[in-house]
Design an enzyme around this catalytic site. Structure first.
Site, PDB file in Angstrom:
ATOM      1  N   LYS A 170       4.014  -1.352   8.109  1.00 40.58           N
ATOM      2  CA  LYS A 170       2.742  -1.284   7.410  1.00 40.58           C
ATOM      3  C   LYS A 170       2.869  -2.044   6.102  1.00 40.58           C
ATOM      4  CE  LYS A 170      -0.446   1.932   5.173  1.00 40.58           C
ATOM      5  NZ  LYS A 170      -0.725   3.349   4.811  1.00 40.58           N
ATOM      6  N   PRO A 218       2.500  -5.275  -1.181  1.00 38.14           N
ATOM      7  CA  PRO A 218       2.604  -6.172  -0.019  1.00 38.14           C
ATOM      8  C   PRO A 218       3.961  -6.858   0.073  1.00 38.14           C
ATOM      9  CG  PRO A 218       0.515  -6.507  -1.195  1.00 38.14           C
ATOM     10  CD  PRO A 218       1.369  -5.627  -2.059  1.00 38.14           C
ATOM     11  N   SER A 219       4.310  -7.229   1.290  1.00 36.71           N
ATOM     12  CA  SER A 219       5.523  -8.000   1.583  1.00 36.71           C
ATOM     13  C   SER A 219       6.797  -7.281   1.170  1.00 36.71           C
ATOM     14  CB  SER A 219       5.461  -9.379   0.917  1.00 36.71           C
ATOM     15  OG  SER A 219       4.298 -10.078   1.318  1.00 36.71           O
ATOM     16  N   ARG A 220       6.744  -5.953   1.084  1.00 37.09           N
ATOM     17  CA  ARG A 220       7.889  -5.124   0.707  1.00 37.09           C
ATOM     18  C   ARG A 220       8.354  -5.380  -0.737  1.00 37.09           C
ATOM     19  NH1 ARG A 220       6.156  -2.849   4.478  1.00 37.09           N
ATOM     20  NH2 ARG A 220       7.291  -1.999   6.267  1.00 37.09           N
ATOM     21  N   LEU A 221       7.534  -6.045  -1.550  1.00 39.39           N
ATOM     22  CA  LEU A 221       7.875  -6.260  -2.954  1.00 39.39           C
ATOM     23  C   LEU A 221       7.278  -5.122  -3.784  1.00 39.39           C
ATOM     24  CD1 LEU A 221       7.443 -10.137  -3.238  1.00 39.39           C
ATOM     25  CD2 LEU A 221       9.545  -8.803  -2.934  1.00 39.39           C
TER      26      LEU A 221
END
Length: 213
Positions: free
Chosen positions: A10, A190-193
């Protein structure tokens, strides 16, 4: 099966977490986030993972319920003779984790542990429903029992014994307070950041540092 689990993902997009937006007091920041979790009607917003370790360093974790928080720390109640009670007696260090999935947030707490006063334990115990107070006497928490009937029979006996009477607090039941030295606030991005802000206790004040995700 393994590939389908690996495919679960997700992207987190709801909020940001910036140094300029947080309260300099981590307890106030926690209360702000906790109030938002309650307002959002999340299930069991006070549920938290409690991680402990034995004196030999063997870890254990379970879900318990937060029952109080103030500038002294985070308080929960339990049977002192339970596995977690014995571990905290032998090694009074713990970690807590709150996960509020719907808000894409997590709070991680690390610190030392102390027993709360008898007065605090009494105050919470006598606020519990009558049957919950009986349950604290009926359960020898973490002990192996042959079947559920043992519990039901103990409870039935206690109901008769304390019918129309105040149920006293068991001497082996009370509160622990986790006194944090670190509190991390995590906001999914977002983007695991992800955003991660870490409060560290420095004497009588707190520093705030950003951690890489």
């Amino acid at each position: 099966m393994m590939s389908s689990i690996a495919d679960l993902r997700k992207d987190y997009t709801k909020e940001t977490l910036n140094e300029t937006d947080v309260d300099p007091n981590p307890f106030q920041q926690f209360q702000h986030w906790f109030d938002q979790a309650v307002k959002a009607e999340l299930p069991e917003p006070n549920a938290m993972t409690l991680a402990t370790a034995s004196k030999d360093g063997i870890p254990a974790a379970r879900i318990v319920l937060l029952k109080a928080v103030d500038d002294r720390g985070f308080t929960f109640f339990t049977n002192y003779n339970s596995n977690k009670g014995k571990e905290l007696e032998a090694n009074p260090q713990a970690a807590l984790v709150f996960l509020w999935t719907e808000l894409e947030r997590q709070v991680r707490i690390v610190g030392s542990v102390e027993k709360v006063s008898a007065e605090e334990s009494d105050g919470y115990f006598f606020s519990r429903p009558h049957n919950s107070r009986l349950g604290a006497w009926a359960s020898e928490q973490s002990e192996i029992i042959p079947n559920r009937d043992v519990l039901e029979q103990k409870l039935a006996t206690l109901k008769v014994e304390y019918e129309n009477q105040e149920v006293p607090r068991p001497p082996h039941w009370g509160g622990f307070r986790v006194i944090p030295r670190e509190i991390e606030f995590w906001q999914g991005r977002p983007s695991r950041l992800h955003d991660r802000l870490l409060y560290c206790r420095q004497g009588d004040h707190w520093t705030i540092e950003r951690m890489s995700p």
